[in-house]
Design a protein around this motif. Structure first.
Motif, PDB file in Angstrom:
ATOM      1  N   MET A   1      66.673 -29.583  36.643  1.00  0.00           N
ATOM      2  CA  MET A   1      65.916 -29.488  35.389  1.00  0.00           C
ATOM      3  C   MET A   1      65.002 -28.263  35.399  1.00  0.00           C
ATOM      4  N   ARG A   2      64.368 -28.012  36.570  1.00  0.00           N
ATOM      5  CA  ARG A   2      63.479 -26.858  36.675  1.00  0.00           C
ATOM      6  C   ARG A   2      64.253 -25.557  36.494  1.00  0.00           C
TER       7      ARG A   2
ATOM      8  N   ALA B   1      67.030 -25.171  34.784  1.00  0.00           N
ATOM      9  CA  ALA B   1      67.403 -25.069  33.369  1.00  0.00           C
ATOM     10  C   ALA B   1      66.242 -24.551  32.530  1.00  0.00           C
ATOM     11  N   ARG B   2      65.024 -25.058  32.803  1.00  0.00           N
ATOM     12  CA  ARG B   2      63.853 -24.590  32.051  1.00  0.00           C
ATOM     13  C   ARG B   2      63.591 -23.115  32.320  1.00  0.00           C
TER      14      ARG B   2
END
Length: 200
Positions: free
Chosen positions: A1-2, A4-5
């Motif tokens: 997720m990190r 992707a951000r």
């Protein structure tokens, strides 16, 4: 997720830089004196963009019998061209910035590091074409070269592309006019602080 951000933030910076470039504006330059660094890599980036355009046309010819595949590949190719131009736009519109208290070192949409002038122990012109990754060092070459070295008296925090914190004691960077940046930086570091109660 990190991850992707981080990728989304980077893509947004590139497209924001494209908008700034098209409208003839720059980011943050009202806060101080800008020093560009994109000149040494402009020709290579335009050459890469040209190759991508040629590849897009060639794939269009090869895939003309498969309209769905052609449409998908066309979208990907156009996006790639925009990314390449966006990278160059980020270098042009996000220069290094020197003000009375900080040197803001930037490298396109990936690095934006504020270094307090009081934390710089030494600054010198130093042309380097080879950079070995080392703890506490940040190398920001353009065209595979850096020409300014900053030694820091106090470790300065820097967050990598994926958000990991590093403590820097040495930064190497490139500027189109490295002699002028070193001169201006030396002058800014040695300028007397404004006297309390007096303008300036």
């Amino acid at each position: 997720m990190r991850i992707a951000r981080a990728l989304v933030r980077h893509e947004l910076r590139l497209f924001a830089s494209l908008l700034l470039w098209v409208t003839g504006r720059t980011d943050g330059t009202r806060d101080g004196r800008p020093f560009g660094y994109a000149r040494g890599q402009g020709a290579m980036m335009w050459g890469l963009a040209f190759v991508c355009v040629v590849e897009t046309v060639g794939m269009g010819v090869l895939l003309r019998g498969w309209p769905v595949v052609h449409a998908v590949v066309l979208v990907l190719d156009v996006y790639t061209v925009l990314q390449v131009i966006g990278m160059h736009a980020a270098w042009v519109t996000r220069p290094h910035i020197l003000d009375s208290t900080d040197l803001r070192v930037r490298h396109g949409g990936q690095v934006d590091l504020r270094i307090p002038l009081a934390d710089i122990a030494a600054v010198r012109r130093e042309l380097r074409a080879t950079h070995v990754r080392a703890e506490g060092e940040l190398n920001l070459p353009v065209g595979a070269q850096t020409d300014i070295t900053l030694e820091l008296a106090t470790p300065v925090p820097h967050f990598t592309f994926l958000g990991r914190e590093r403590r820097l004691r040495l930064v190497r960077l490139h500027a189109d006019d490295s002699a002028e940046l070193v001169r201006a930086l030396t002058q800014a570091r040695t300028a007397p602080a404004p006297h309390p109660g007096r303008p300036g």
